[in-house]
Design a protein around this motif. Sequence first.
Motif, PDB file in Angstrom:
ATOM      1  N   UNK A 106       0.874  -1.169   0.000  1.00 36.50           N
ATOM      2  CA  UNK A 106       0.000   0.000   0.000  1.00 36.50           C
ATOM      3  C   UNK A 106       0.910   1.217   0.000  1.00 36.50           C
ATOM      4  N   UNK A 107       0.460   2.289  -0.628  1.00 37.62           N
ATOM      5  CA  UNK A 107       1.301   3.483  -0.657  1.00 37.62           C
ATOM      6  C   UNK A 107       0.456   4.738  -0.848  1.00 37.62           C
ATOM      7  N   UNK A 108       1.119   5.851  -0.639  1.00 39.36           N
ATOM      8  CA  UNK A 108       0.467   7.132  -0.934  1.00 39.36           C
ATOM      9  C   UNK A 108       1.158   7.692  -2.163  1.00 39.36           C
ATOM     10  N   UNK A 109       0.377   8.255  -3.063  1.00 35.44           N
ATOM     11  CA  UNK A 109       0.940   8.829  -4.280  1.00 35.44           C
ATOM     12  C   UNK A 109       0.398  10.253  -4.410  1.00 35.44           C
ATOM     13  N   UNK A 110       1.306  11.193  -4.699  1.00 33.73           N
ATOM     14  CA  UNK A 110       0.860  12.581  -4.884  1.00 33.73           C
ATOM     15  C   UNK A 110      -0.009  12.657  -6.134  1.00 33.73           C
ATOM     16  N   UNK A 111      -1.101  13.403  -6.037  1.00 30.34           N
ATOM     17  CA  UNK A 111      -2.072  13.446  -7.131  1.00 30.34           C
ATOM     18  C   UNK A 111      -1.429  13.935  -8.427  1.00 30.34           C
ATOM     19  N   UNK A 164     -14.234  13.512  -4.513  1.00 26.52           N
ATOM     20  CA  UNK A 164     -13.165  14.350  -5.101  1.00 26.52           C
ATOM     21  C   UNK A 164     -11.799  13.843  -4.676  1.00 26.52           C
ATOM     22  N   UNK A 165     -10.834  13.890  -5.594  1.00 23.71           N
ATOM     23  CA  UNK A 165      -9.514  13.323  -5.318  1.00 23.71           C
ATOM     24  C   UNK A 165      -8.693  14.251  -4.434  1.00 23.71           C
ATOM     25  N   UNK A 166      -8.145  13.732  -3.338  1.00 27.53           N
ATOM     26  CA  UNK A 166      -7.283  14.585  -2.494  1.00 27.53           C
ATOM     27  C   UNK A 166      -5.915  14.785  -3.163  1.00 27.53           C
ATOM     28  N   UNK A 167      -5.064  15.593  -2.529  1.00 27.41           N
ATOM     29  CA  UNK A 167      -3.724  15.825  -3.094  1.00 27.41           C
ATOM     30  C   UNK A 167      -2.867  14.576  -2.975  1.00 27.41           C
ATOM     31  N   UNK A 168      -3.179  13.848  -1.942  1.00 32.06           N
ATOM     32  CA  UNK A 168      -2.342  12.713  -1.584  1.00 32.06           C
ATOM     33  C   UNK A 168      -3.236  11.488  -1.698  1.00 32.06           C
ATOM     34  N   UNK A 169      -3.104  10.681  -2.715  1.00 33.17           N
ATOM     35  CA  UNK A 169      -4.076   9.596  -2.859  1.00 33.17           C
ATOM     36  C   UNK A 169      -3.525   8.275  -2.342  1.00 33.17           C
ATOM     37  N   UNK A 170      -4.449   7.442  -1.875  1.00 26.12           N
ATOM     38  CA  UNK A 170      -4.065   6.157  -1.289  1.00 26.12           C
ATOM     39  C   UNK A 170      -4.257   5.057  -2.330  1.00 26.12           C
ATOM     40  N   UNK A 171      -3.207   4.283  -2.473  1.00 29.48           N
ATOM     41  CA  UNK A 171      -3.213   3.269  -3.517  1.00 29.48           C
ATOM     42  C   UNK A 171      -2.792   1.933  -2.927  1.00 29.48           C
ATOM     43  N   UNK A 193      -4.685   0.304  -7.231  1.00 30.52           N
ATOM     44  CA  UNK A 193      -6.114   0.551  -7.029  1.00 30.52           C
ATOM     45  C   UNK A 193      -6.267   1.690  -6.035  1.00 30.52           C
ATOM     46  N   UNK A 194      -6.955   2.704  -6.476  1.00 27.21           N
ATOM     47  CA  UNK A 194      -7.123   3.883  -5.627  1.00 27.21           C
ATOM     48  C   UNK A 194      -8.327   3.694  -4.707  1.00 27.21           C
ATOM     49  N   UNK A 195      -8.097   3.914  -3.429  1.00 25.81           N
ATOM     50  CA  UNK A 195      -9.192   3.823  -2.460  1.00 25.81           C
ATOM     51  C   UNK A 195      -9.253   5.126  -1.678  1.00 25.81           C
ATOM     52  N   UNK A 196     -10.317   5.312  -0.898  1.00 24.51           N
ATOM     53  CA  UNK A 196     -10.419   6.548  -0.125  1.00 24.51           C
ATOM     54  C   UNK A 196      -9.766   6.432   1.244  1.00 24.51           C
ATOM     55  N   UNK A 197      -9.442   5.232   1.631  1.00 23.10           N
ATOM     56  CA  UNK A 197      -8.759   5.110   2.917  1.00 23.10           C
ATOM     57  C   UNK A 197      -8.503   3.659   3.272  1.00 23.10           C
ATOM     58  N   UNK A 198      -7.528   3.451   4.138  1.00 21.40           N
ATOM     59  CA  UNK A 198      -7.254   2.110   4.652  1.00 21.40           C
ATOM     60  C   UNK A 198      -7.735   2.055   6.085  1.00 21.40           C
ATOM     61  N   UNK A 199      -8.213   0.898   6.510  1.00 17.66           N
ATOM     62  CA  UNK A 199      -8.585   0.744   7.921  1.00 17.66           C
ATOM     63  C   UNK A 199      -7.914  -0.515   8.468  1.00 17.66           C
TER      64      UNK A 199
END
Lengths: 84, 653
Positions: B547-552, B586-593, B605-611
């Motif tokens: 899992x990672x964060x990617x700048x929009x 809406x896509x944030x600046x920092x997206x979770x993938x 795969x882009x998601x809105x958050x991890x839990x």
Amino acid sequence: MSVVLAAGKVVLRDNCPVEDAEPLLILLQNHPDCPVDIGDATNLHAAVLQVLMMFRRDLIGGSRDSFLQKWIVPVLTDRTENRI
Amino acid sequence: MDELIEQFLIEGRELVQQASDDLLALEENPSDLGRIDSAFRAVHTLKGSVGFFDFAPMGELLHRAEDLLGTVRSGRLAATKAILDVLLECIGASDAWIDSIERTGNLPPDADAQGRSLRAAMAPYLGEAGQDIATAPEVDLDWVAGLVERNREAVDGAGAGQPITALRYTPSKDCFFLGDDPLALVRSIPGLIALEIGTRDAWASETFDPFACNLVFEALTPAPVDDVRGIFRLVPDQTIVFEIQAESAAQQLAESPATPDGGREGGGRTLRVDAARIDVLANIVGELVVTKNGLAHLAQQAAETDPKLARSLSANQANFDRLIGDMHRAVIAMRMIPLARTFQRFPRLVRDIAGKLNKGVVFSVTGEEVQADKSIVDGIFEPLLHVLRNAVDHGIEGAETRRGNQKPADGHIRLEARRTNDQIVFSVMDDGAGIDLDSVRQIAKSRNLMDAAVIDALDDAEVLDLIFAAGFSTAAAVTDVSGRGVGMDAVRTAVEALGGRVLVSSTRGAGTTIQLILPQTLVINTIMTVRVGDERFGVPIESVQETMRVAADRILPIREGEAFVVRNRTLPLLRLADLLNLPRLPRPDDIRVLIATAGDERVGIEVDGFAERFDVVLRPMQGLLSGMPGVLGTALLGDGQVLMVLDLPELIG
């Protein structure tokens, strides 16, 4: 009879049946310090055994019979009162 | 929990089981001496173990039960149905108490009263058995311990692991007149290893009667109990013959660590291991599987720079794969136990229930040898018991009604377990009245389970299904047996929590069959939860590579799609919201993938958050939902929420 008084001791010989209990009792009562010799006894009836147990006289020697030697002699020489 | 108590719980259950098996067998064949003996030993050993703890009512109850069994064993009383009944009740109470000890560490609050009433129920038999029970010290077996202790050397010398027979012989006072020679009898005991001769009463020279036997014999021998009994067969009332087990299982465990070939040979060599330790092992293996998946990816990467290294890496990876697979299967197999452990408890319980309801029931069980995961074997007990209870209470009719319907007076209930593929099907079949659909409709209406019109429109299968609805119970009167405020809905909930399902079929007048279908092994999956908008979904951890964060601003539009670069590779980027046809946020600046694999390809795969992550039992989709693409199944979370678990490769595919 397999119970006799001989040479200052009460001697039990061969197979000592239930009938020996009473004469043995009388002998032991009449000769308070007489030791007992069961060396030549091959079998003791329980009635005879309990007379011996009550008086707990000194035993002369052990017994030639292996069962008596192994299990009965220790009971007769044990000076502690082992009432179960 | 205290180790001693744990051991007691394990051993206690086994002994209760043994005693109850024996007593039930005696019901069939009351003169089976072996069973009487075995029941006596089980109860005696259990009483002994209870003595280690402060469970006085249990100890007292077992003590009396042991007395009663001893009386039966000595032949002074016959094993009548009434006696077996009360003994089985004692065992039943002990069983329940053991459960309570496990749960609360103590006996239930009513144990004292219950024990008292059971003891009172046994009293008449013990009284009737003659005064010698009351006066003879014989019933007490404390002497055995003392005898063994005083002759410890001889006992040890007789060979470890061998049972020893202990005898106490108190000839009657008048035995000489009857022609007995107690010493001759004692003399004929084979293999004597200890003999103690004492007296009933202290010697008193004034009153000494040479013809009244005052002797008491105690002996030990490795000769079998039955041989010794044979010698004293004419004076059974004057003897107690008792078999001393080599050592209790607990002692053996404690005293013989790591001597694989020591002690008894030939018998099953088993090792008791706390189930929790095996679970730890299973978790480690689970993590290994995930780690192993990473290795495959590594081999692929290496292929680009060093094909030779890649080949040997791949070969290694394949081996690794196979070994972990083997290990996984071995761990699963370790948790597999035969159903017997649970099934064995039912004959007594069914008998109990039938007795309380005054119904004649013939109960048969098949499939005890089928193996399943321990959690299934343990977890199925409550639901099955409930179904059996219902079968006796609501299924089987009274004897009068049955006769009127040309059925045998005794109802027949059959419990059966079968394995089909990876599932175990438990069936409870009764030949009772069957379920009355009209009365089910009526009750459903009276309890307002649904609109009356809806209920009328249901077909028969759907009406049958109503018995699983919460708040439904067909018991017209609350009985001691079934009316516990839980109905078939509790059964369904329990079975579903184990990953299974419940089926019911019923023929009016001919009987009902309830089937519980469970997986043979409980497959625990670790899932990661992801968020799309406000909804949560589960994703099996194996399908997530990272899992990672990617700048929009690093997302590159490519034709209709999108892509991004990670470690010099360009991966396609998909939105989970699109895959699931949910509205996009809406896509944030920092997206979770999360990066998943689809075949040989990796996909972001882009998601809105991890839990959080969970270990869950995955339940396959059923009914209408079973064809739903992209969904592996559902999982029940600790808070009761149902989580859909996604099949990422299929979604991407």
